[in-house]
Structures are given as C-alpha cells and as structure tokens.
Design a protein around this motif. Structure first.
Motif, PDB file in Angstrom:
ATOM      1  N   LYS A  32       0.810  -1.222   0.000  1.00 15.24           N
ATOM      2  CA  LYS A  32       0.000   0.000   0.000  1.00 15.24           C
ATOM      3  C   LYS A  32       0.841   1.269   0.000  1.00 15.24           C
ATOM      4  O   LYS A  32       0.448   2.281  -0.601  1.00 15.24           O
ATOM      5  N   HIS A  33       2.014   1.233   0.634  1.00 14.32           N
ATOM      6  CA  HIS A  33       2.716   2.479   0.917  1.00 14.32           C
ATOM      7  C   HIS A  33       4.174   2.580   0.435  1.00 14.32           C
ATOM      8  O   HIS A  33       4.716   3.683   0.425  1.00 14.32           O
ATOM      9  N   CYS A  34       4.793   1.477   0.085  1.00 15.92           N
ATOM     10  CA  CYS A  34       6.254   1.506  -0.033  1.00 15.92           C
ATOM     11  C   CYS A  34       6.800   1.488  -1.457  1.00 15.92           C
ATOM     12  O   CYS A  34       8.022   1.485  -1.650  1.00 15.92           O
ATOM     13  N   PHE A  35       5.926   1.480  -2.467  1.00 12.33           N
ATOM     14  CA  PHE A  35       6.365   1.522  -3.863  1.00 12.33           C
ATOM     15  C   PHE A  35       5.980   2.846  -4.495  1.00 12.33           C
ATOM     16  O   PHE A  35       4.892   3.369  -4.229  1.00 12.33           O
ATOM     17  N   ASP A  36       6.851   3.373  -5.377  1.00  9.63           N
ATOM     18  CA  ASP A  36       6.455   4.534  -6.164  1.00  9.63           C
ATOM     19  C   ASP A  36       5.770   4.051  -7.441  1.00  9.63           C
ATOM     20  O   ASP A  36       5.571   2.844  -7.648  1.00  9.63           O
ATOM     21  N   GLU A  37       5.422   4.990  -8.321  1.00  9.85           N
ATOM     22  CA  GLU A  37       4.656   4.641  -9.513  1.00  9.85           C
ATOM     23  C   GLU A  37       5.449   3.783 -10.498  1.00  9.85           C
ATOM     24  O   GLU A  37       4.881   3.139 -11.386  1.00  9.85           O
ATOM     25  N   MET A  89      11.169   1.212  -4.681  1.00 11.99           N
ATOM     26  CA  MET A  89      10.718   1.315  -3.299  1.00 11.99           C
ATOM     27  C   MET A  89      11.418   2.452  -2.555  1.00 11.99           C
ATOM     28  O   MET A  89      12.525   2.866  -2.908  1.00 11.99           O
ATOM     29  N   TYR A  90      10.743   2.933  -1.531  1.00 15.43           N
ATOM     30  CA  TYR A  90      11.307   3.979  -0.674  1.00 15.43           C
ATOM     31  C   TYR A  90      12.273   3.358   0.334  1.00 15.43           C
ATOM     32  O   TYR A  90      12.308   2.141   0.526  1.00 15.43           O
ATOM     33  N   TYR A 104      19.616   2.838  -3.809  1.00 13.76           N
ATOM     34  CA  TYR A 104      19.765   1.402  -3.688  1.00 13.76           C
ATOM     35  C   TYR A 104      18.485   0.659  -4.094  1.00 13.76           C
ATOM     36  O   TYR A 104      17.427   1.259  -4.251  1.00 13.76           O
ATOM     37  N   VAL A 105      18.608  -0.660  -4.188  1.00 12.30           N
ATOM     38  CA  VAL A 105      17.438  -1.511  -4.413  1.00 12.30           C
ATOM     39  C   VAL A 105      17.335  -2.584  -3.323  1.00 12.30           C
ATOM     40  O   VAL A 105      16.747  -3.642  -3.538  1.00 12.30           O
ATOM     41  N   PHE A 106      17.886  -2.294  -2.151  1.00 14.17           N
ATOM     42  CA  PHE A 106      17.816  -3.269  -1.064  1.00 14.17           C
ATOM     43  C   PHE A 106      16.409  -3.395  -0.494  1.00 14.17           C
ATOM     44  O   PHE A 106      16.021  -4.464  -0.023  1.00 14.17           O
ATOM     45  N   SER A 107      15.632  -2.327  -0.516  1.00 11.08           N
ATOM     46  CA  SER A 107      14.240  -2.450  -0.081  1.00 11.08           C
ATOM     47  C   SER A 107      13.519  -3.487  -0.931  1.00 11.08           C
ATOM     48  O   SER A 107      12.724  -4.295  -0.429  1.00 11.08           O
ATOM     49  N   GLU A 108      13.812  -3.469  -2.236  1.00 12.83           N
ATOM     50  CA  GLU A 108      13.198  -4.431  -3.147  1.00 12.83           C
ATOM     51  C   GLU A 108      13.629  -5.866  -2.832  1.00 12.83           C
ATOM     52  O   GLU A 108      12.810  -6.795  -2.845  1.00 12.83           O
ATOM     53  N   THR A 109      14.920  -6.050  -2.559  1.00  4.37           N
ATOM     54  CA  THR A 109      15.397  -7.411  -2.320  1.00  4.37           C
ATOM     55  C   THR A 109      14.749  -8.006  -1.071  1.00  4.37           C
ATOM     56  O   THR A 109      14.372  -9.180  -1.055  1.00  4.37           O
ATOM     57  N   LYS A 167       3.968 -14.638  -7.163  1.00  5.58           N
ATOM     58  CA  LYS A 167       4.040 -13.843  -8.394  1.00  5.58           C
ATOM     59  C   LYS A 167       4.596 -12.451  -8.123  1.00  5.58           C
ATOM     60  O   LYS A 167       5.390 -11.912  -8.916  1.00  5.58           O
ATOM     61  N   ARG A 168       4.187 -11.868  -7.011  1.00  4.18           N
ATOM     62  CA  ARG A 168       4.723 -10.547  -6.652  1.00  4.18           C
ATOM     63  C   ARG A 168       6.215 -10.619  -6.357  1.00  4.18           C
ATOM     64  O   ARG A 168       6.969  -9.711  -6.702  1.00  4.18           O
ATOM     65  N   ALA A 169       6.658 -11.705  -5.744  1.00 13.38           N
ATOM     66  CA  ALA A 169       8.085 -11.852  -5.447  1.00 13.38           C
ATOM     67  C   ALA A 169       8.914 -11.847  -6.727  1.00 13.38           C
ATOM     68  O   ALA A 169       9.922 -11.136  -6.824  1.00 13.38           O
ATOM     69  N   ILE A 170       8.493 -12.613  -7.714  1.00 12.84           N
ATOM     70  CA  ILE A 170       9.259 -12.669  -8.967  1.00 12.84           C
ATOM     71  C   ILE A 170       9.152 -11.352  -9.715  1.00 12.84           C
ATOM     72  O   ILE A 170      10.103 -10.899 -10.357  1.00 12.84           O
ATOM     73  N   GLN A 171       8.014 -10.675  -9.605  1.00 15.55           N
ATOM     74  CA  GLN A 171       7.861  -9.372 -10.257  1.00 15.55           C
ATOM     75  C   GLN A 171       8.805  -8.337  -9.642  1.00 15.55           C
ATOM     76  O   GLN A 171       9.453  -7.580 -10.362  1.00 15.55           O
ATOM     77  N   VAL A 172       8.874  -8.315  -8.320  1.00 15.96           N
ATOM     78  CA  VAL A 172       9.778  -7.369  -7.654  1.00 15.96           C
ATOM     79  C   VAL A 172      11.224  -7.702  -7.981  1.00 15.96           C
ATOM     80  O   VAL A 172      12.050  -6.803  -8.192  1.00 15.96           O
ATOM     81  N   PHE A 173      11.548  -8.986  -8.058  1.00 15.69           N
ATOM     82  CA  PHE A 173      12.896  -9.414  -8.450  1.00 15.69           C
ATOM     83  C   PHE A 173      13.234  -8.926  -9.860  1.00 15.69           C
ATOM     84  O   PHE A 173      14.314  -8.387 -10.110  1.00 15.69           O
ATOM     85  N   GLU A 174      12.299  -9.115 -10.786  1.00 16.92           N
ATOM     86  CA  GLU A 174      12.532  -8.676 -12.168  1.00 16.92           C
ATOM     87  C   GLU A 174      12.660  -7.159 -12.247  1.00 16.92           C
ATOM     88  O   GLU A 174      13.486  -6.635 -13.012  1.00 16.92           O
ATOM     89  N   ASP A 175      11.851  -6.441 -11.485  1.00 18.29           N
ATOM     90  CA  ASP A 175      11.978  -4.985 -11.449  1.00 18.29           C
ATOM     91  C   ASP A 175      13.355  -4.577 -10.924  1.00 18.29           C
ATOM     92  O   ASP A 175      13.976  -3.639 -11.439  1.00 18.29           O
ATOM     93  N   THR A 176      13.827  -5.283  -9.904  1.00 25.14           N
ATOM     94  CA  THR A 176      15.151  -4.989  -9.347  1.00 25.14           C
ATOM     95  C   THR A 176      16.221  -5.162 -10.402  1.00 25.14           C
ATOM     96  O   THR A 176      17.112  -4.300 -10.548  1.00 25.14           O
ATOM     97  N   GLN A 177      16.155  -6.264 -11.125  1.00 26.69           N
ATOM     98  CA  GLN A 177      17.125  -6.490 -12.201  1.00 26.69           C
ATOM     99  C   GLN A 177      17.045  -5.385 -13.258  1.00 26.69           C
ATOM    100  O   GLN A 177      18.073  -4.901 -13.757  1.00 26.69           O
ATOM    101  N   ARG A 178      15.825  -4.973 -13.571  1.00 27.58           N
ATOM    102  CA  ARG A 178      15.636  -3.920 -14.578  1.00 27.58           C
ATOM    103  C   ARG A 178      16.208  -2.595 -14.096  1.00 27.58           C
ATOM    104  O   ARG A 178      16.885  -1.888 -14.851  1.00 27.58           O
ATOM    105  N   PHE A 179      15.963  -2.254 -12.841  1.00 32.20           N
ATOM    106  CA  PHE A 179      16.500  -0.997 -12.303  1.00 32.20           C
ATOM    107  C   PHE A 179      18.024  -0.985 -12.364  1.00 32.20           C
ATOM    108  O   PHE A 179      18.643   0.024 -12.725  1.00 32.20           O
TER     109      PHE A 179
END
Length: 396
Positions: free
Chosen positions: A91-96, A100-101, A116-121, A141-153
């Motif tokens: 609800k609160h910790c991702f930007d658009e 992550m914050y 950093y991307v440690f919040s994501e990891t 599914k959200r775990a793999i999505q956040v992982f893929e976003d981390t790799q992309r960032f």
C-alpha cells in the motif's frame, strides 16, 4: 567435546531464545497494530523513540515472521504479522515505477528514497517466504515481479542515481551477494531458470572481480574489471559481509549436492574473512580492516556490531555440516561464547547492537532504521535448522 550434546544444546537454545525472547520483544514493541508494518526505532526497554519506518525492515520483518513460521513453530501470530506488514508494503512503499522507498512515516507517507534496491530485495524474499507459508500464489508472483523490477532498475543506465561522478567506474560487493540469497529464497516457490542464472552470475562475479588472493580477501569495492584500486575506500574489507556471502554460497553448494568447487570457494572466503575479522585481543568480529593493514577510514572500524557475529555463527555451522571438520565447531564455540557474553540484554530482552571493541555497550537502543528483527532471529532460525541437520548426520 561431545559434539552431539553440544549441537543439541545449541538447537534448544536457538529455539528457546527465538520463541521466548526475540520474537515476543518485536511483537510487543515493534508491530504496529494500527497502521500495519513494524517500528524498529526502539530504546533499550522497547519504548518507541521514532515512528519513522525503515522500508528495509518492513520486508525483513515479514520475511522473519514467515521464515520462523515455516521452520520453527506454526505460530499464527507471526503469520498474521507477516501479512499485515506485506499489506503495508504494497500500500505504501512503492512509487509509480515500482521502485521502493527507504523510509516512510508511521502511516506510510514517503520520506526518503535512496539509490539502492535493497528495499526491493527484502520485500521479494518476504513475499516468497509468505507464499511458501500460505500457498498464496499472489505473493509468489509478486516476489518474482519485484525481483525482475530490481534487475531492470540495475540494468537501466541512469535509473538509479550514481554514487560517484560518471567517469568513476566501480563495482560494489553488496548487491552482487544479496542477489544470491534473493534468488535462492524465491526459487523455493517459483520455478524459473532466471533465478538460478542470477545466482550463477553473482557467484561468477564474486570469483572474477571481488576475490583477491594477493590479499587473501574479498574486497567490498573494486574497479569495473575487478582491478584493485589503492585508496582508503577500495582497500576496505568488511569481514562480516564477506562471511555472510560465504554462507550464501555454502547454502547454494549444499542445494547442488555439496558442489565441491562452489563449496571450496565459500570455505576459502570464510577462512580468509575469519582471519581478517577475528579480534585476537578482545574476541568477536571487528567491523572493518584494510587489506594492506593500513588504518581503516571508517570511524566505526574497530567496533563490534551485532550482525557480523550472527553471520559468523551461521557460517561456522554450515562449514561444519559440509566438512565434518571440528575446527569449524571450535570457531562456532568461540564466536558464540563471545557473542552471548556481550550482546544479549538480560534485563530487558533482545540484544544490544553496537559495542566498543572491548565488548562494552556503545549505545543501548534495541533498534533503529538499520537494526531490527532480522540478523538475530535469522541466525537463530538458521542455527536451529542447521543443528537439526547436523544431528541427523551424526545419527545416520
């Protein structure tokens, strides 16, 4: 040493300490039952000092609650806390953009974002561990999505602000090592070859760039091709960080049937890092060393923080499980005796985080934006699990 009795006593100790001390402390003083999520800025007695929430620790706490539920005790309160914290994260910790914050207010208003991307990891491993506990595929599914976003960032030039000027090309150890653990955690609930690929790539990078036999160490920062750079910053050895890396690799080697080259690499890193980190005068693992034995630059260089001791306890047990060599039990005994003599707070519970080199308390707070319910309970959970495995091996 009666090895069987020694291991059995530690298994019991880890479980008791986790279930009667560490988890109750954070459930009582950390869990935000109004807004969701967890507070970590608490004083020695658990009283709240600051309602700022570390986003790192939202993921870390949700992971620990689920990890403890999966491996130590089916405590519904822990699982409910994990769910509450994951919902706060969503609800609160991702930007658009899905980044992550670093910190938010008690209610979840963004305060700070870092490069950093440690919040994501940490969010990704929390989601995967909760999915393992509940079977809820949404979180897998959200775990793999956040992982893929981390790799992309990480792969998108300019997405993450640079630490240095554009022409300064350096590689850091932290993100390389943490992605080993992230891949390993998510792989328990998602069958995706890119997770093992990430682990393989991370281990190869460590071997190719960060391990420097000429200094018998793993360096925190190197040039873009792994070259040694002779400055205060790039001579830094972080023994605790290296030891944490070593058991991540040991864990992967074990999952691959004790892959010998991989396990030998992990043992080498552990042995070197122990030699650099163990304080022969006072005991405990010291914060920072300089690979040329020059004075370290960091002001906390000779302090003893809580987390390197925890990582060393885990690595010692993994090394013994994999080798049967009692020198690693002796190492476990030494680090455990020192750690348990100095960090636990017998009066108020939990552990101090920051000690002077001689083991006296530097400051008594139980948490802040960087210390909270992660390294200590993870050590106890992993310690309990490894002791169980060692006992099975001894009885076979």
């Amino acid at each position: 040493m009666n090895v069987k009795e020694y291991i059995k006593s530690w298994a019991e100790s880890y479980k008791k300490d986790l279930t009667e001390n560490i988890m109750p402390f954070w459930m009582k003083y950390g869990l935000d039952r109004e807004n969701g999520g967890v507070y970590t800025c608490v004083d020695r007695d658990g009283s709240l000092m600051d309602t700022t929430k570390s986003v790192w620790f939202q993921g870390r706490f949700a992971f620990i609650c689920s990890f403890a539920y999966n491996n130590v005790e089916k405590n519904q309160e822990w699982l409910d806390a994990a769910k509450s914290t994951l919902e706060f994260i969503e609800k609160h910790c991702f930007d658009e953009q899905g980044h992550m914050y670093f910190s938010v207010t008690a209610e979840g208003k963004p305060l700070r974002k870092r490069r950093y991307v440690f919040s994501e990891t940490f969010a990704a491993i929390a989601m995967s561990e909760y999915a393992l506990a509940t079977g809820d595929q949404h979180w897998a599914k959200r775990a793999i999505q956040v992982f893929e976003d981390t790799q992309r960032f990480l792969a998108t030039p300019g997405f993450l602000p640079a630490k240095f000027e554009a022409d300064v090309k350096l590689l850091g150890h932290s993100i390389v090592m943490i992605l080993i653990n992230v891949g390993s955690c998510i792989r328990k609930v998602v069958d995706d070859p890119k997770l093992t690929q990430q682990i393989d790539e991370s281990i190869e990078k460590l071997k190719k760039y960060f391990i420097h036999p000429e200094f018998k160490c793993l360096l925190e920062t190197v040039g873009e091709n792994g070259e040694f750079i002779d400055t205060n910053m790039t001579r830094t050895i972080n023994p605790g960080h290296c030891i944490e890396t070593s058991w991540f690799i040991m864990e992967e080697a074990k999952l691959r049937g004790w892959d010998k080259p991989m396990f030998d690499l992990a043992l080498q890193v552990f042995d070197w890092s122990w030699d650099w980190g163990w304080d022969k005068q006072y005991g405990g693992i010291i914060n920072f060393r300089d690979c040329k034995n020059l004075p370290p630059q960091d002001y906390s260089q000779d302090m003893k923080f809580w987390w390197p001791q925890c990582e060393t306890i885990i690595a010692s047990l993994y090394a013994y499980l994999g080798t049967g060599d009692e020198k690693y039990l002796y190492r476990h005994e030494r680090i455990s005796e020192w750690t348990y003599a100095h960090f636990p707070d017998a009066e108020y519970g939990e552990w101090y985080g920051y000690l002077h080199r001689d083991g006296t308390v530097a400051q008594p707070a139980k948490g802040n934006l960087y210390k909270g319910p992660f390294h200590i309970p993870r050590m106890m959970i992993k310690g309990y699990m490894l002791c169980q495995e060692i006992l099975k091996k001894l009885e076979a």
